[in-house]
Design an enzyme around this catalytic site. Structure first.
Site, PDB file in Angstrom:
ATOM      1  NE  ARG A  27      32.422  37.244  37.820  1.00 49.96           N
ATOM      2  CZ  ARG A  27      33.662  37.153  37.331  1.00 49.96           C
ATOM      3  NH1 ARG A  27      33.919  36.467  36.249  1.00 49.96           N
ATOM      4  NH2 ARG A  27      34.660  37.780  37.935  1.00 49.96           N
ATOM      5  NE  ARG A  31      29.207  40.647  32.067  1.00 51.75           N
ATOM      6  CZ  ARG A  31      30.428  41.130  31.849  1.00 51.75           C
ATOM      7  NH1 ARG A  31      30.619  42.059  30.920  1.00 51.75           N
ATOM      8  NH2 ARG A  31      31.456  40.682  32.541  1.00 51.75           N
ATOM      9  NE  ARG A  40      24.280  45.343  32.982  1.00 53.53           N
ATOM     10  CZ  ARG A  40      25.566  45.285  33.230  1.00 53.53           C
ATOM     11  NH1 ARG A  40      26.114  44.147  33.601  1.00 53.53           N
ATOM     12  NH2 ARG A  40      26.338  46.339  33.105  1.00 53.53           N
ATOM     13  CG  ASP A  78      29.536  44.484  42.698  1.00 56.13           C
ATOM     14  OD1 ASP A  78      30.382  45.168  43.315  1.00 56.13           O
ATOM     15  OD2 ASP A  78      29.776  43.959  41.596  1.00 56.13           O
ATOM     16  CE1 TYR A 155      37.631  46.279  42.068  1.00 52.25           C
ATOM     17  CE2 TYR A 155      37.730  44.831  43.976  1.00 52.25           C
ATOM     18  CZ  TYR A 155      37.662  45.006  42.608  1.00 52.25           C
ATOM     19  OH  TYR A 155      37.630  43.918  41.773  1.00 52.25           O
TER      20      TYR A 155
END
Length: 355
Positions: A27, A31, A40, A78, A155
């Site tokens: 990552r 963020r 973003r 992703d 998922y």
């Protein structure tokens, strides 16, 4: 393709000599960086960012521009792109994480799932890989990635994130044939997807088995590791005149390193619960190791970060075959300066182990 100016990451993955221990961070485009948050916001939302090759390239390169010590770039995307391309309808709810409009709950649902074509159904990812490789211009290698079949299956069956995986595990034990059918279809999809990334320019690939550690030892071997082994066996292993190393990362997989090392992957990723020196003693003759500092260390001051980097380097010891990383992804609240202190410490403190 342009020659690599810095190939120590690829060399370490293959246990070849390096001058310092290479470092990258899961990552690393994310963020915690203000420049990422700005891009973003420009994209509108997370999936719009993923599906715009130019913006995906922009955020992939941001950490490299900020931290010259980084030895690899990782594709910004992703893990749930494959289920989305299978028609599951991926969307993100604020505070809820990823969700799917469709849920897989029966054999009929599994039979209806297509195996995505990388260029037709996931072309935006392939375009991002090509764009990033071009813009990197040989600066550092590019890592491609995918989720593991078991992780993707959770998922799809749960309809999103889960704490207890009750629906997935119920299917696994109630209807193992259906779960195997789903995992086999996902293994085919992941193999095709990663080979597409390699053809587009990825120079190493990582399989993220984020939820393999939720399984029992027997279930892990049958429902997670067996399908990752199948993927490794189906991957393109030479491209652009170089070996394309495969990194296998099971979060919570420290108990099963020997079995993981038998898959044919060149590298095992370790989470922070596993001592890297012990892991090297167990499997280091067979594979390189990647990891494995606790991401929470980055909340501490730079001196404490440096001390923990030194401890992990000493635990691994002399020689190549170690790529320094966190034991999982960096968290959004980390001070970017602390990430910089981490990268600097790895290069400064590791030179003594490569003389």
């Amino acid at each position: 393709m342009t020659a690599l100016k810095n190939d120590r990451f690829l060399r370490a993955l293959l246990k070849q000599p390096v001058d310092v221990t290479p470092v990258w961070m899961m990552r690393q485009a994310g963020r915690y960086l203000p420049e990422y948050r700005a891009t973003r916001a420009k994209a509108g939302d997370f999936m719009s960012l993923c599906m715009n090759p130019q913006l995906a390239c922009e955020v992939t390169l941001q950490p490299l521009d900020r931290y010259p010590q980084l030895d690899a770039a990782i594709l910004f995307s992703d893990i749930l792109t494959i289920p989305d391309a299978m028609g599951q309808g991926l969307f993100f709810e604020t505070g809820e994480g990823p969700r799917f409009k469709k849920v897989v709950s029966s054999q009929a649902d599994i039979d209806a799932l297509p195996i995505p074509d990388p260029e037709k159904d996931l072309g935006y990812v392939m375009d991002a890989v090509r764009t990033i490789r071009r813009e990197l211009n040989g600066r550092v290698p590019l890592i491609g990635f995918s989720g593991s079949p078991w992780t993707l299956a959770t998922y799809m069956v749960e309809g999103g994130s889960s704490r207890d995986f009750r629906k997935s595990k119920a299917m696994l034990y109630d209807n193992p044939q259906a779960m195997h059918a789903l995992l086999d279809k996902l293994a085919q999809s992941v193999t095709t997807y990663l080979n597409g990334q390699i053809k587009a320019g990825a120079q190493a690939v990582q399989i993220f088995d984020s939820w393999g550690g939720s399984l029992s030892a027997a279930a892990y071997q049958e429902f997670s590791l067996a399908y990752m082994k199948k993927i490794v066996e189906g991957l393109i292993r030479e491209h652009d005149g170089r070996r394309v190393p495969v990194i296998l990362f099971t979060k919570g997989g420290g108990l099963w390193l020997e079995s993981m090392a038998d898959t044919g992957a060149e590298v095992l990723g370790l989470d922070w619960t596993c001592d890297i020196g012990s892991a090297r003693a167990r499997v280091g003759a067979k594979v390189a190791l990647q990891g494995n500092m606790d991401p929470s260390v980055l909340y501490a001051n730079p001196a404490a970060i440096r001390a923990e980097v030194g401890r992990i380097l000493a635990s691994y010891g002399q020689g190549s075959g170690h790529v320094f990383n966190l034991g999982h992804g960096i968290t959004p609240e980390v001070d970017p300066a602390h990430a910089g202190a981490f990268f600097e410490a790895v290069h400064e403190l590791s030179a003594q182990y490569h003389q």
